[in-house]
Design a protein around this motif. Structure first.
Motif, PDB file in Angstrom:
ATOM      1  N   ALA A  82       0.829  -1.206   0.000  1.00 44.46           N
ATOM      2  CA  ALA A  82       0.000   0.000   0.000  1.00 44.46           C
ATOM      3  C   ALA A  82       0.863   1.255   0.000  1.00 44.46           C
ATOM      4  O   ALA A  82       0.569   2.226  -0.701  1.00 44.46           O
ATOM      5  CB  ALA A  82      -0.936  -0.005   1.208  1.00 44.46           C
ATOM      6  N   THR A  83       1.948   1.245   0.751  1.00 39.99           N
ATOM      7  CA  THR A  83       2.846   2.395   0.806  1.00 39.99           C
ATOM      8  C   THR A  83       3.534   2.607  -0.536  1.00 39.99           C
ATOM      9  O   THR A  83       3.647   3.746  -1.013  1.00 39.99           O
ATOM     10  CB  THR A  83       3.899   2.207   1.919  1.00 39.99           C
ATOM     11  N   THR A 138       4.566  -1.166  -8.304  1.00 42.60           N
ATOM     12  CA  THR A 138       4.522   0.257  -8.615  1.00 42.60           C
ATOM     13  C   THR A 138       4.065   0.501 -10.046  1.00 42.60           C
ATOM     14  O   THR A 138       3.454   1.532 -10.322  1.00 42.60           O
ATOM     15  CB  THR A 138       5.903   0.894  -8.395  1.00 42.60           C
ATOM     16  N   GLY A 174       0.311   0.606  -9.870  1.00 42.77           N
ATOM     17  CA  GLY A 174      -0.142   1.875  -9.310  1.00 42.77           C
ATOM     18  C   GLY A 174      -0.014   3.008 -10.313  1.00 42.77           C
ATOM     19  O   GLY A 174      -0.906   3.858 -10.435  1.00 42.77           O
ATOM     20  N   ILE A 193      -3.267   5.260 -11.751  1.00 44.90           N
ATOM     21  CA  ILE A 193      -3.382   6.700 -11.540  1.00 44.90           C
ATOM     22  C   ILE A 193      -3.215   7.467 -12.853  1.00 44.90           C
ATOM     23  O   ILE A 193      -3.836   8.521 -13.037  1.00 44.90           O
ATOM     24  CB  ILE A 193      -2.393   7.198 -10.455  1.00 44.90           C
ATOM     25  N   PHE A 211       1.055   4.076  -2.912  1.00 43.93           N
ATOM     26  CA  PHE A 211       0.799   5.475  -2.572  1.00 43.93           C
ATOM     27  C   PHE A 211       1.943   6.374  -3.049  1.00 43.93           C
ATOM     28  O   PHE A 211       1.713   7.425  -3.643  1.00 43.93           O
ATOM     29  CB  PHE A 211       0.597   5.625  -1.058  1.00 43.93           C
ATOM     30  N   MET A 226       1.762   6.689  -6.787  1.00 38.16           N
ATOM     31  CA  MET A 226       0.685   7.580  -7.217  1.00 38.16           C
ATOM     32  C   MET A 226       1.070   9.043  -7.017  1.00 38.16           C
ATOM     33  O   MET A 226       0.774   9.882  -7.864  1.00 38.16           O
ATOM     34  CB  MET A 226      -0.607   7.233  -6.490  1.00 38.16           C
ATOM     35  N   LEU A 227       1.752   9.357  -5.921  1.00 37.78           N
ATOM     36  CA  LEU A 227       2.234  10.722  -5.734  1.00 37.78           C
ATOM     37  C   LEU A 227       3.243  11.105  -6.812  1.00 37.78           C
ATOM     38  O   LEU A 227       3.164  12.184  -7.410  1.00 37.78           O
ATOM     39  CB  LEU A 227       2.870  10.881  -4.350  1.00 37.78           C
TER      40      LEU A 227
END
Length: 159
Positions: free
Chosen positions: A71-72, A102, A105, A109, A75, A78-79
């Motif tokens: 999850a990290t 990644t 992700g 996004i 995240f 995505m940033l």
């Protein structure tokens, strides 16, 4: 292409093939593999550091630290995608950024950002689910099949 096939081609096609082969860009395959390996490995190293952080500071076990680590990583991806950084990393590393979680992700996004003008529900939500839906469905289905096979083997005393 073999000489036999070249003889059967009309002269214009032979000239074009020769023209094309002379101007074809030679890809640095070995260099690209090294870059993908190093960047993918660095992403995995960062994941291992995050896992160790969760184990050391939050008293997770090795088994339970995996979910918050994933999850990290998603995240952070995505940033970085939102700020346009991950695309530059992907251009440099190629498949090195696509293989770890990644890459998933980033793909989710990116499609959400691309369709944000269509609204939050149909644009962002719909576009994210176009990609994420099949991945999640096949992931859950394959996990179910593997768990079913393992359960059958355990029940029969095979494991």
């Amino acid at each position: 292409m073999s000489n036999e096939k070249k003889k059967k081609l009309p002269p214009q096609a032979q000239e074009y093939q020769s023209f094309q082969q002379d101007r074809e860009v030679k890809r640095p395959v070995f260099k690209n593999c090294i870059k993908a390996f190093l960047v993918g490995g660095t992403i995995c190293l960062i994941g291992q550091i995050i896992t160790t952080f969760y184990i050391y500071f939050f008293n997770f076990t090795e088994q339970t630290a995996g979910n918050p680590t994933v999850a990290t990583l998603i995240f952070i991806t995505m940033l970085l995608t939102g700020f346009g950084v991950y695309d530059h990393i992907g251009q440099f590393a190629g498949a090195g950024t696509a293989v770890p979680v990644t890459g998933f992700g980033n793909a989710v996004i990116s499609s959400a950002i691309e369709h944000r003008t269509e609204g939050f529900i149909l644009g962002v939500g719909g576009s994210m689910l176009k990609l994420a839906g099949p991945v999640i469905v096949y992931g859950v289905f394959s996990a179910f099949i593997v768990a079913l096979i393992k359960t059958i083997l355990i029940q029969w005393g095979g494991l």
